[in-house]
Design a protein around this motif. Structure first.
Motif, PDB file in Angstrom:
ATOM      1  N   LYS A   1      93.853  98.333   7.864  1.00  0.00           N
ATOM      2  CA  LYS A   1      93.459  99.460   7.027  1.00  0.00           C
ATOM      3  C   LYS A   1      91.959  99.709   7.113  1.00  0.00           C
ATOM      4  O   LYS A   1      91.492 100.846   7.189  1.00  0.00           O
ATOM      5  CB  LYS A   1      93.855  99.210   5.557  1.00  0.00           C
TER       6      LYS A   1
ATOM      7  N   ALA B   1      90.010 102.929   8.644  1.00  0.00           N
ATOM      8  CA  ALA B   1      89.062 103.686   7.851  1.00  0.00           C
ATOM      9  C   ALA B   1      87.726 103.841   8.576  1.00  0.00           C
ATOM     10  O   ALA B   1      87.009 104.806   8.379  1.00  0.00           O
ATOM     11  CB  ALA B   1      88.838 103.014   6.506  1.00  0.00           C
TER      12      ALA B   1
ATOM     13  N   PRO C   1      91.466 104.772   1.377  1.00  0.00           N
ATOM     14  CA  PRO C   1      91.038 103.765   2.362  1.00  0.00           C
ATOM     15  C   PRO C   1      90.096 102.714   1.789  1.00  0.00           C
ATOM     16  O   PRO C   1      90.012 101.603   2.325  1.00  0.00           O
ATOM     17  CB  PRO C   1      90.336 104.600   3.444  1.00  0.00           C
TER      18      PRO C   1
ATOM     19  N   ALA D   1      87.193 120.362   0.889  1.00  0.00           N
ATOM     20  CA  ALA D   1      88.353 119.468   0.856  1.00  0.00           C
ATOM     21  C   ALA D   1      89.077 119.590  -0.474  1.00  0.00           C
ATOM     22  O   ALA D   1      88.456 119.686  -1.524  1.00  0.00           O
ATOM     23  CB  ALA D   1      87.903 118.033   1.070  1.00  0.00           C
TER      24      ALA D   1
ATOM     25  N   TRP E   1      80.657 111.547  -4.052  1.00  0.00           N
ATOM     26  CA  TRP E   1      81.580 111.760  -2.933  1.00  0.00           C
ATOM     27  C   TRP E   1      82.500 112.940  -3.213  1.00  0.00           C
ATOM     28  O   TRP E   1      82.776 113.735  -2.320  1.00  0.00           O
ATOM     29  CB  TRP E   1      82.414 110.499  -2.697  1.00  0.00           C
ATOM     30  N   ARG E   2      82.987 113.057  -4.450  1.00  0.00           N
ATOM     31  CA  ARG E   2      83.890 114.162  -4.792  1.00  0.00           C
ATOM     32  C   ARG E   2      83.156 115.500  -4.688  1.00  0.00           C
ATOM     33  O   ARG E   2      83.716 116.479  -4.199  1.00  0.00           O
ATOM     34  CB  ARG E   2      84.444 113.965  -6.202  1.00  0.00           C
TER      35      ARG E   2
ATOM     36  N   SER F   1      82.701 116.329  -1.074  1.00  0.00           N
ATOM     37  CA  SER F   1      83.990 116.706  -0.509  1.00  0.00           C
ATOM     38  C   SER F   1      84.379 118.118  -0.926  1.00  0.00           C
ATOM     39  O   SER F   1      84.892 118.902  -0.114  1.00  0.00           O
ATOM     40  CB  SER F   1      85.058 115.702  -0.960  1.00  0.00           C
TER      41      SER F   1
ATOM     42  N   LYS G   1      93.243 110.922  -0.416  1.00  0.00           N
ATOM     43  CA  LYS G   1      93.939 110.286   0.706  1.00  0.00           C
ATOM     44  C   LYS G   1      92.975 109.773   1.769  1.00  0.00           C
ATOM     45  O   LYS G   1      93.189 108.692   2.338  1.00  0.00           O
ATOM     46  CB  LYS G   1      94.926 111.292   1.326  1.00  0.00           C
ATOM     47  N   LYS G   2      91.924 110.523   2.036  1.00  0.00           N
ATOM     48  CA  LYS G   2      91.039 110.194   3.149  1.00  0.00           C
ATOM     49  C   LYS G   2      89.774 109.446   2.742  1.00  0.00           C
ATOM     50  O   LYS G   2      89.127 108.827   3.587  1.00  0.00           O
ATOM     51  CB  LYS G   2      90.645 111.476   3.886  1.00  0.00           C
ATOM     52  N   VAL G   3      89.402 109.527   1.458  1.00  0.00           N
ATOM     53  CA  VAL G   3      88.157 108.893   1.034  1.00  0.00           C
ATOM     54  C   VAL G   3      88.407 107.727   0.088  1.00  0.00           C
ATOM     55  O   VAL G   3      87.950 106.604   0.335  1.00  0.00           O
ATOM     56  CB  VAL G   3      87.223 109.934   0.358  1.00  0.00           C
TER      57      VAL G   3
ATOM     58  N   PHE H   1      93.431 115.672  -0.469  1.00  0.00           N
ATOM     59  CA  PHE H   1      92.825 115.240   0.791  1.00  0.00           C
ATOM     60  C   PHE H   1      91.702 114.237   0.516  1.00  0.00           C
ATOM     61  O   PHE H   1      91.565 113.226   1.219  1.00  0.00           O
ATOM     62  CB  PHE H   1      92.276 116.454   1.542  1.00  0.00           C
ATOM     63  N   PHE H   2      90.893 114.526  -0.517  1.00  0.00           N
ATOM     64  CA  PHE H   2      89.792 113.627  -0.890  1.00  0.00           C
ATOM     65  C   PHE H   2      90.323 112.247  -1.277  1.00  0.00           C
ATOM     66  O   PHE H   2      89.788 111.222  -0.842  1.00  0.00           O
ATOM     67  CB  PHE H   2      89.008 114.241  -2.046  1.00  0.00           C
TER      68      PHE H   2
END
Length: 259
Positions: free
Chosen positions: A255, A259, A176, A164, A155-156, A159, A171-173, A168-169
């Motif tokens: 939450k 998400a 959540p 990203a 995922w990183r 991103s 906070k948003k991935v 941001f990664f």
């Protein structure tokens, strides 16, 4: 469910509105509101549970994340140790802490030998809170480890390819995914701390009053036994736990939907 949960709760609630002679009365709830000793028990229970659960959760998050970075063999060894530590509560834990931090314990001897000031008092409210974290931290790690284990390292990379930034990664991935689980684990740790009786009783006796200690005293108090008042505290305890679980479920549901 009926025999183990619903029926006892119903009997408990009915008994909380009775006097010692069996007649209907609101005196039990009036005593809880007006008696300073009873209010102190409620404050102690809530304070110990909130602080111990919050501290344990922070350390458990770090521990669960660190556990995912280790080899499989080391993971298996530590998971076994954490399982044992999470179950190591009650009288054995209190006895171990007395050996370590008691008035004639290892810690006192070390600080005295090194001429250091020792402000840790294991028989105090702070010491009791510390004792709770000894089994709450491994318990939190065991709950959170599967969550961190499921986070995909790709995922990183994806991103970053999409441009990203790390914040941001996270906070948003990542947040959540882990935040609802953290709230649920905090709820479980809080409930576990609120209901703990043996550890605090073995460590401090009746010198620090909490709701479980008070209920035990009211039930086993001999001439001073008051079953209806004990049921009142048990009812309030159940209401607090129901409220905490309900709020936790509402927050985690919102939450997850966001998400």
């Amino acid at each position: 469910m009926v025999l183990v949960l619903l029926l006892p709760i119903l009997i408990m609630v009915i008994a909380s509105f009775q006097s010692t002679d069996g007649s209907f009365s609101l005196a039990n709830y009036q005593q809880v509101i007006t008696n300073h000793y009873y209010l102190k028990a409620i404050r102690n229970s809530l304070g110990i549970s909130v602080v111990a659960s919050a501290v344990s959760l922070v350390i458990a998050v770090i521990g669960a994340w660190a556990l995912t970075r280790l080899s499989q063999k080391t993971k298996n060894i530590l998971i076994t140790l954490f399982n044992m530590s999470a179950s190591f509560a009650g009288v054995p834990l209190a006895f171990s802490l007395i050996i370590l931090f008691g008035n004639a314990g290892v810690w006192k001897a070390m600080t005295a030998a090194m001429h250091l000031k020792d402000s840790l008092e294991i028989y105090s409210l702070t010491g009791t809170t510390l004792a709770f974290t000894f089994f709450e931290i491994p318990l939190g790690i065991m709950f959170l480890f599967p969550v961190f284990e499921e986070l995909n390292p790709e995922w990183r990379e994806i991103s970053a390819v999409l441009g990203a930034k790390p914040l941001f990664f996270f906070k948003k991935v990542i947040l959540p995914v882990i935040l609802p689980n953290m709230i649920e684990v905090f709820t479980l740790l809080f409930a576990n701390a609120m209901g703990t009786y043996e550890t605090i009783y073995a460590l401090t006796g009746n010198s620090i009053v909490t709701i479980p200690i008070l209920i035990g005293t009211l039930i086993d108090g001999g001439l001073t036994a008051n079953i209806p008042l004990a049921c009142t505290f048990a009812t309030l305890f159940a209401l607090v736990m129901t409220l905490i679980v309900w709020v936790g479920n509402r927050v985690t549901r919102s939450k997850r939907e966001a998400a």
